[in-house]
Enzyme design. Structure first.
Site, PDB file in Angstrom:
ATOM      1  N   HIS A 264       0.737  -1.219  -0.055  1.00  0.00           N
ATOM      2  CA  HIS A 264      -0.165   0.009  -0.020  1.00  0.00           C
ATOM      3  C   HIS A 264       0.723   1.197   0.204  1.00  0.00           C
ATOM      4  O   HIS A 264       0.529   1.965  -0.717  1.00  0.00           O
ATOM      5  CB  HIS A 264      -0.984  -0.042   1.115  1.00  0.00           C
TER       6      HIS A 264
ATOM      7  N   GLU B 297       1.221   6.450  12.322  1.00  0.00           N
ATOM      8  CA  GLU B 297       0.090   6.054  12.955  1.00  0.00           C
ATOM      9  C   GLU B 297      -0.186   4.324  13.142  1.00  0.00           C
ATOM     10  O   GLU B 297      -0.840   4.081  14.020  1.00  0.00           O
ATOM     11  CB  GLU B 297      -0.923   6.341  11.924  1.00  0.00           C
ATOM     12  N   ASP B 298       0.558   3.561  12.583  1.00  0.00           N
ATOM     13  CA  ASP B 298       0.442   2.167  12.373  1.00  0.00           C
ATOM     14  C   ASP B 298       1.600   1.530  12.954  1.00  0.00           C
ATOM     15  O   ASP B 298       1.621   0.225  12.976  1.00  0.00           O
ATOM     16  CB  ASP B 298      -0.009   1.895  11.074  1.00  0.00           C
TER      17      ASP B 298
END
Length: 167
Positions: free
Chosen positions: A29, A55-56
């Site tokens: 992605h 964020e991840d």
């Protein structure tokens, strides 16, 4: 300064073991997002590779800077990072104030909106996300040059080009 290849390696390590909603390794992605941003230069492509890292993953803005990531790239990553307690619509309005962050989010939205990715999701989730991504485009696209949007879409999601020409 880090090279684009070095930032790609960092993103690959940071997202190691993660998969997207369709079960595909997550790094695919961020690489797709970066590919759509490459025509705008290495800093935007780097921001595409790193757009979800704060964020991840366990990475922070400080850690990215310490790793040699250019300050502007870190600022773009921070701009598109979701902050708990901030409504999605507010996040989009904030992103739309920065032309480069807008392009990063447009590339992210375009890849997330791909029909082939959505096809792997349950129908209710697919419909909910499609509506969310359409609403995001309604905020993001007016904040960007249509030619720049088309440049991104041709690489990341050509299926959205028709939507761009009818807006």
């Amino acid at each position: 300064m880090k090279t684009l290849a070095e930032v790609d390696e960092l993103a690959d390590r940071a997202h190691a073991g993660q998969v997207d909603k369709a079960g595909v390794p997550y790094v695919a992605h961020v690489r797709a997002v970066a590919a759509g941003l490459e025509p705008f230069g290495p800093h935007l492509a780097m921001a595409g590779l790193l757009h979800d890292v704060i964020e991840d993953t366990g990475w922070t803005a400080e850690r990215l800077r310490a790793a040699g990531i250019p300050a502007r790239v870190v600022a773009l990553v921070e701009a598109v990072t979701h902050h708990p307690g901030t409504a999605y619509e507010e996040k989009l309005r904030r992103i739309a104030e920065d032309p480069d962050a807008t392009l990063v989010k447009i590339a992210d939205n375009a890849h997330n909106s791909r029909a082939d990715r959505a096809a792997a999701l349950p129908p209710a989730q697919r419909e909910r996300l499609a509506a969310k991504y359409r609403a995001a485009r309604a905020v993001l696209w007016p904040a960007a040059d249509p030619g720049d949007i088309a440049t991104i879409l041709r690489v990341v999601n050509p299926g959205l080009l028709r939507e761009l020409t009818t807006r």
